[in-house]
Design an enzyme around this catalytic site. Sequence first.
Site, PDB file in Angstrom:
ATOM      1  N   GLY A  50      10.630  24.514  23.307  1.00 53.23           N
ATOM      2  CA  GLY A  50      10.307  23.493  24.297  1.00 53.23           C
ATOM      3  C   GLY A  50       8.820  23.229  24.333  1.00 53.23           C
ATOM      4  O   GLY A  50       8.162  23.296  23.293  1.00 53.23           O
ATOM      5  N   GLU A  51       8.285  22.909  25.504  1.00 51.62           N
ATOM      6  CA  GLU A  51       6.866  22.602  25.739  1.00 51.62           C
ATOM      7  C   GLU A  51       6.451  21.245  25.149  1.00 51.62           C
ATOM      8  O   GLU A  51       5.407  20.708  25.479  1.00 51.62           O
ATOM      9  CB  GLU A  51       5.926  23.667  25.139  1.00 51.62           C
ATOM     10  CG  GLU A  51       6.112  25.066  25.659  1.00 51.62           C
ATOM     11  CD  GLU A  51       5.105  26.068  25.052  1.00 51.62           C
ATOM     12  OE1 GLU A  51       4.228  25.666  24.269  1.00 51.62           O
ATOM     13  OE2 GLU A  51       5.208  27.262  25.377  1.00 51.62           O
TER      14      GLU A  51
END
Lengths: 353, 353
Positions: free
Chosen positions: A317-318
């Site tokens: 993610g991120e």
Amino acid sequence: MKLLKHTVDHIKEVLIDATGEIQAKFNTFAIPRGSLGRLEELATIYASIKGTVICTIKHKKIFTMAGDHGVAEEGVSTFPQQVTRQMVQNFIEGGAAINVLARHIGAKVIVVDCGIASHLESQPYLKIKKVGLGTRNMAVGPAMSREEAIRSIESGIELIEEELEDGIDIVGTGDMGIANTTPSSALLSVLGSMDVMSVTGRGTGLDDESLRRKREIITRAITVNQPNSNDPIDVLAKVGGYEIGGIAGLCLGAARYRIPVMLDGFISTAGALIAHAIEPKVNNYLIASHVSAEKGHSMMLKFLNKRPILDLNMRLGEGTGAALGISLIEAGVKLLHEMATFYEAGVSEPHGE
Amino acid sequence: MKLLKHTVDHIKEVLIDATGEIQAKFNTFAIPRGSLGRLEELATIYASIKGTVICTIKHKKIFTMAGDHGVAEEGVSTFPQQVTRQMVQNFIEGGAAINVLARHIGAKVIVVDCGIASHLESQPYLKIKKVGLGTRNMAVGPAMSREEAIRSIESGIELIEEELEDGIDIVGTGDMGIANTTPSSALLSVLGSMDVMSVTGRGTGLDDESLRRKREIITRAITVNQPNSNDPIDVLAKVGGYEIGGIAGLCLGAARYRIPVMLDGFISTAGALIAHAIEPKVNNYLIASHVSAEKGHSMMLKFLNKRPILDLNMRLGEGTGAALGISLIEAGVKLLHEMATFYEAGVSEPHGE
């Protein structure tokens, strides 16, 4: 609701290379036809959204949307809830994976507090769009009110509008939120009419017993809340999350201003599902950067009819997958912009052409 | 032969993360374990070759190796032979796909005349390593002499040695040579003991009738020349090409100096097959950037036990796939170099760790 309605009303259908002009330009280049494969396809999508064959990518902005989830108290993640806030601090200080990859591709990271469970001060690299101090536990009742769901989406739209003046040629989505694969799986199950078993994976690394429990919690949340699958805002409110609503807003806001959106992984695509359910015309503005190792992601992409650019077994993610995808679409756009034609290069065309 | 023998004698086996130090460093980072997927794997390969966990990629050099092929006179390509030379001029002037992509990733392109069928003057961006004015037609006799085959490989080794002083952290391979999928398929057939039918594809875009003829020509070349599959130099001489030998030399030379090699597509991997047959220890220095749309490429990669990073349906050569692959391994290496640990970032570790 006014901003959301106004935005949706102004999203125009994108036709991919409607006039054939982009393909025609690629066909003049001194290469065998079609030999650039998906780089050509990516450039074609970008240029179609921009509405011009003469385009470049200058301002690349990745929004890392952070929020907390009441359902974390059910033990559906291997990490404690305070990690959401700690990682946001890490993003601000530039030490996280998304910072490294954004620097690598020359993009700006905009970190957004969509609803972390504690108060944060506004800082140069942090935007506060807090809808609440974490959602409520969806296993016992709705994660948020309908008003909060709308507010979370409108926050995403506002983020796009706030960047317009500085310039924004492509949006990358990203997320941070302990336990957020749980609402994402729930959203897929409801919006995609898929059984909870098949859409629920291990997130950050659950063991078999915890995975079993996570599936039970998601099933319970859907049973308790009875989200209406024909009403995406109801679904977001009952089994979603603030950062997921925010990502839906980014998709809608970007589409309204004809800006391509590079989706990251499972949570980002959950946001895209909401946006798509609100207004299907948003779909042609969305590009899938990669397929995550998280179980349900490939099902989401299939549902949206998207073929991911990359398959690197990532599941962080991120916005990390989005960063890599942005660099690849930029490569395609530069080819469209900078290559010499057969004529310019003095290169003979193939026999019979 | 002296340079080749000396080089091969000095290639050391690379063990991937022999001490476990690289994995240990990744495990300190504030991310769920393994969540960076293949970026972690790529960084691990790079650091293992370099022999240190503290490494960066600064000097990126892509060698676009050009040569002509006598077998072109059999009509095995859709393009006329002079396109090799014309495209080399295009590379020098910066208008080709490889120039665009090399600029995108910050790499230098070194164009090499390994054996174009006409004379070229040395120029700032062109190196002359000419073994001959194109190979001879392999359908009627050996493409080159054994001495020429060795010379072509040693030219590749020399190219690496000439760049050592300026600095060279990673090598990208690339090719240009009208008709060069024909010798590449022949090499795969002989070295991989595979039938001509299954290893031969459409190259730049042959129709069914021309593809049938191309397969016939390759079969004839193997029958006429009887290459000894246990002697890679004999195989290169009889059914290979100057630029393919040059690429084999790049692989061997880079391995001798512990420099990772990012392979491009079908023709580059044919060169890698030769290098690998000469010295199997070279294999751990090679990284497969992508799988080409050209039919036999996935078979080559399987033979070398390589999993490509990208699958973008490209089939251009020039080093275009290698350029994209270099950017991705660089992303991995930067993560290894720049990320904050759980401790540095003040992030809580997962439950039970």
